[in-house]
Scaffold this active site. Structure first.
Site, PDB file in Angstrom:
ATOM      1  N   GLU A  58       0.852  -1.195   0.000  1.00  0.00           N
ATOM      2  CA  GLU A  58       0.000   0.000   0.000  1.00  0.00           C
ATOM      3  C   GLU A  58       0.890   1.248   0.000  1.00  0.00           C
ATOM      4  OE1 GLU A  58      -0.026  -2.550   1.982  1.00  0.00           O
ATOM      5  OE2 GLU A  58      -1.983  -3.018   2.828  1.00  0.00           O
ATOM      6  N   CYS A  81      -2.270  -3.397   7.241  1.00  0.00           N
ATOM      7  CA  CYS A  81      -1.825  -3.493   8.636  1.00  0.00           C
ATOM      8  C   CYS A  81      -2.194  -2.228   9.408  1.00  0.00           C
ATOM      9  CB  CYS A  81      -0.325  -3.746   8.704  1.00  0.00           C
ATOM     10  SG  CYS A  81       0.658  -2.340   8.175  1.00  0.00           S
ATOM     11  N   TRP A 176      22.225 -40.019 -10.289  1.00  0.00           N
ATOM     12  CA  TRP A 176      20.999 -39.244 -10.290  1.00  0.00           C
ATOM     13  C   TRP A 176      19.861 -40.135 -10.729  1.00  0.00           C
ATOM     14  CZ3 TRP A 176      21.443 -34.995  -7.755  1.00  0.00           C
ATOM     15  CH2 TRP A 176      22.623 -34.259  -7.786  1.00  0.00           C
ATOM     16  N   THR A 202      21.837 -37.831   5.015  1.00  0.00           N
ATOM     17  CA  THR A 202      21.888 -37.334   3.630  1.00  0.00           C
ATOM     18  C   THR A 202      23.121 -36.448   3.449  1.00  0.00           C
ATOM     19  OG1 THR A 202      19.504 -37.518   3.329  1.00  0.00           O
ATOM     20  CG2 THR A 202      20.622 -35.956   1.908  1.00  0.00           C
ATOM     21  N   LEU A 299      14.044 -39.411   8.118  1.00  0.00           N
ATOM     22  CA  LEU A 299      13.560 -38.100   8.567  1.00  0.00           C
ATOM     23  C   LEU A 299      12.231 -37.749   7.887  1.00  0.00           C
ATOM     24  CD1 LEU A 299      13.902 -35.596  10.286  1.00  0.00           C
ATOM     25  CD2 LEU A 299      15.477 -34.656   8.593  1.00  0.00           C
TER      26      LEU A 299
HETATM   27  N1  NAP Z   1      16.029 -39.770  -3.929  1.00  0.00           N
HETATM   28  C1  NAP Z   1      15.772 -38.806  -3.096  1.00  0.00           C
HETATM   29  O1  NAP Z   1      14.888 -37.981  -3.349  1.00  0.00           O
HETATM   30  C2  NAP Z   1      16.581 -38.652  -1.847  1.00  0.00           C
HETATM   31  C3  NAP Z   1      16.460 -37.476  -1.076  1.00  0.00           C
HETATM   32  C4  NAP Z   1      17.197 -37.364   0.087  1.00  0.00           C
HETATM   33  C5  NAP Z   1      18.016 -38.407   0.480  1.00  0.00           C
HETATM   34  N2  NAP Z   1      18.118 -39.513  -0.270  1.00  0.00           N
HETATM   35  C6  NAP Z   1      18.965 -40.627   0.141  1.00  0.00           C
HETATM   36  O2  NAP Z   1      18.531 -41.001   1.430  1.00  0.00           O
HETATM   37  C7  NAP Z   1      19.633 -41.545   2.135  1.00  0.00           C
HETATM   38  C8  NAP Z   1      19.581 -41.053   3.539  1.00  0.00           C
HETATM   39  O3  NAP Z   1      18.391 -41.510   4.121  1.00  0.00           O
HETATM   40  P1  NAP Z   1      17.976 -41.156   5.607  1.00  0.00           P
HETATM   41  O4  NAP Z   1      16.652 -41.714   5.838  1.00  0.00           O
HETATM   42  O5  NAP Z   1      19.027 -41.547   6.542  1.00  0.00           O
HETATM   43  O6  NAP Z   1      17.822 -39.583   5.471  1.00  0.00           O
HETATM   44  P2  NAP Z   1      18.264 -38.295   6.274  1.00  0.00           P
HETATM   45  O7  NAP Z   1      17.747 -37.164   5.472  1.00  0.00           O
HETATM   46  O8  NAP Z   1      19.694 -38.224   6.605  1.00  0.00           O
HETATM   47  O9  NAP Z   1      17.447 -38.450   7.624  1.00  0.00           O
HETATM   48  C9  NAP Z   1      17.894 -39.291   8.686  1.00  0.00           C
HETATM   49  C10 NAP Z   1      18.825 -38.566   9.624  1.00  0.00           C
HETATM   50  O10 NAP Z   1      18.169 -37.392  10.105  1.00  0.00           O
HETATM   51  C11 NAP Z   1      18.542 -37.126  11.435  1.00  0.00           C
HETATM   52  N3  NAP Z   1      17.343 -37.036  12.268  1.00  0.00           N
HETATM   53  C12 NAP Z   1      17.089 -36.056  13.156  1.00  0.00           C
HETATM   54  N4  NAP Z   1      15.911 -36.237  13.732  1.00  0.00           N
HETATM   55  C13 NAP Z   1      15.371 -37.326  13.186  1.00  0.00           C
HETATM   56  C14 NAP Z   1      14.153 -38.004  13.393  1.00  0.00           C
HETATM   57  N5  NAP Z   1      13.232 -37.596  14.251  1.00  0.00           N
HETATM   58  N6  NAP Z   1      13.905 -39.112  12.655  1.00  0.00           N
HETATM   59  C15 NAP Z   1      14.805 -39.548  11.751  1.00  0.00           C
HETATM   60  N7  NAP Z   1      15.991 -38.943  11.535  1.00  0.00           N
HETATM   61  C16 NAP Z   1      16.271 -37.837  12.248  1.00  0.00           C
HETATM   62  C17 NAP Z   1      19.500 -38.239  11.822  1.00  0.00           C
HETATM   63  O11 NAP Z   1      20.810 -37.717  11.551  1.00  0.00           O
HETATM   64  P3  NAP Z   1      22.122 -38.205  12.327  1.00  0.00           P
HETATM   65  O12 NAP Z   1      22.366 -39.595  11.825  1.00  0.00           O
HETATM   66  O13 NAP Z   1      23.163 -37.235  11.917  1.00  0.00           O
HETATM   67  O14 NAP Z   1      21.805 -38.159  13.770  1.00  0.00           O
HETATM   68  C18 NAP Z   1      19.148 -39.344  10.845  1.00  0.00           C
HETATM   69  O15 NAP Z   1      20.195 -40.239  10.584  1.00  0.00           O
HETATM   70  C19 NAP Z   1      20.865 -41.112   1.394  1.00  0.00           C
HETATM   71  O16 NAP Z   1      21.459 -42.259   0.819  1.00  0.00           O
HETATM   72  C20 NAP Z   1      20.389 -40.208   0.306  1.00  0.00           C
HETATM   73  O17 NAP Z   1      21.107 -40.387  -0.886  1.00  0.00           O
HETATM   74  C21 NAP Z   1      17.401 -39.668  -1.424  1.00  0.00           C
END
Ligand code: NAP
Length: 362
Positions: A58, A81, A176, A202, A299
């Site tokens: 605005e 606002c 990829w 990740t 996660l």
């Molecule tokens: N294709 C796709 O779109 C895609 C996207 C993303 C990832 N990925 C693949 O996914 C794999 C990783 O998988 P991931 O499941 O371990 O994913 P992540 O994204 O790393 O999530 C798991 C990690 O998040 C942390 N975390 C914190 N709070 C959490 C909670 N409440 N619950 C679960 N985790 C929590 C922990 O880290 P800490 O271990 O550090 O404590 C845990 O190991 C990789 O190989 C990656 O290449 C693929």
């Protein structure tokens, strides 16, 4: 009562369109556009909120005035606002410029405004209409509305998978799955978000950049959520010249000795548990209206269970990864009956080359 004409819809749509020009830059504020007509119905000014800290739509439109606005009309997609923030109240401007009619698309969910702006305008003898193009305005500012109502950031989860529903190989490799155009599209999506979240695993497996590749400046905040803090000494995310990085850890489980590995310049915050809703709430407090969750299955599952996710984006590539141990997008939701599974809504499909892109809401 104000009679609605087709031209009123046209001007409100123009205000919404102007508002959208602020996409990715206004948080924690909403996207707002304003159009001013003179007393004869001629367009005499317009403006939009271009960035947090900059004048509101605005104020911008009054700054841009080319003619007298006395007895004119203003169209604005969000209630003006009435509080002093970084900039003065917009209601005062509208009154002081002698505007006679105000079209407001939707009420501001911000508790400091929420109907008070409309009341002040009416009390000043101005005719106010609320509700024109309501649906479009709600869609445009859904993240801002969500944050104000829930105190959490609006969450969108994205993953890329093969035709057989796999997001990575057994050994963690996932680069990829999708084609180059899909990946470029992800860069442009990132530019619309205030923060991007991954989990510690990740980071360890993929070492991603998590930027919009310069589409948005400054880049969105990159966030790593970790329970262990066992993060590598070297990582692309530690280069904060490209984009800011925030490490958020669960203080009840993390080994704080690992904090030494994280370079200065990276922001660090602790939470009392690993519940992802605490992270969503923390990011909302930091001014993030929306968050892009690009995490892996563990996660991703926790974030959905905790209610952090409002929309889903899936890329499906014409590939087969196979194998019972390759990664699924999610781990177990512990459903025991088909009545419990998530039924998604408003699903839209499109093709990105030979990949399929699917968007749905919860
Ligand atoms: N294709 C796709 O779109 C895609 C996207 C993303 C990832 N990925 C693949 O996914 C794999 C990783 O998988 P991931 O499941 O371990 O994913 P992540 O994204 O790393 O999530 C798991 C990690 O998040 C942390 N975390 C914190 N709070 C959490 C909670 N409440 N619950 C679960 N985790 C929590 C922990 O880290 P800490 O271990 O550090 O404590 C845990 O190991 C990789 O190989 C990656 O290449 C693929």
């Amino acid at each position: 009562m104000i009679d609605i004409r087709i031209s009123d819809v046209k001007w409100m749509k123009r205000a919404i369109c102007l508002a959208s020009l602020g996409k990715g830059r206004t948080s924690p504020n909403p996207m707002v556009g304003a159009v001013i007509l003179d007393k004869n119905g001629n367009l005499i000014s317009e403006g939009f909120h271009s960035k947090a800290g900059m004048p509101h739509a605005e104020a911008m439109s009054f700054n841009n005035l080319k003619k007298d606005a006395t007895d004119g009309t203003i169209y604005v997609n969000l209630e003006p606002c009435c509080h002093q923030g970084k900039t003065p109240p917009c209601v005062d401007k509208i009154i002081s410029f002698g505007i006679k009619k105000v079209f407001v698309s939707i009420k501001d969910p911000d508790k400091r405004v929420s109907g008070k702006g409309i009341k002040l305008l009416k009390d000043a003898g101005i005719k106010v209409h609320v509700g024109l193009c309501e649906k479009e305005s709600q869609e445009l500012n859904k993240s801002f509305i969500h944050r104000n109502i829930t105190d959490n950031a609006f969450g969108v989860m994205k993953w890329a998978m093969s035709m057989d529903g796999r997001v990575g190989l057994k050994n963690g490799q996932s680069k990829w799955i999708t084609n180059k155009d899909s990946r470029s599209l992800v860069h442009s999506f990132r530019a619309c978000f205030d923060a991007i979240v991954i989990g510690g695993n990740t980071l360890r497996k993929d070492d991603p950049l998590l930027t919009s590749r310069g589409i948005r400046q400054p880049e969105p905040l990159r966030v790593v959520f970790t329970k262990t803090l066992d993060l590598p000494e070297k990582s692309n995310l530690w280069d904060c010249k490209l984009a800011r990085t925030l490490v958020v850890y669960d203080a009840s489980t993390a080994d704080k000795r690992f904090l030494e590995r994280i370079p200065k310049g990276v922001d660090i915050e602790e939470l009392s548990s690993d519940n992802p809703i605490l992270l969503s709430n923390l990011l909302a407090k930091k001014g993030c209206n929306n968050v892009f969750w690009e995490c892996g299955p563990k996660l991703a599952t926790s974030a959905i269970k905790a209610g952090c996710i409002q929309e889903l984006m899936t890329f499906i590539a014409p590939k087969i990864l196979g194998g019972v141990s390759s990664m699924n997008p999610f781990s177990d939701f512990e459903f025991t009956d088909m009545d419990e599974v998530f039924n998604l809504n408003e699903t839209e499909f499109s093709f990105i080359g030979d990949d399929i892109f699917v968007k749905s809401t919860f």
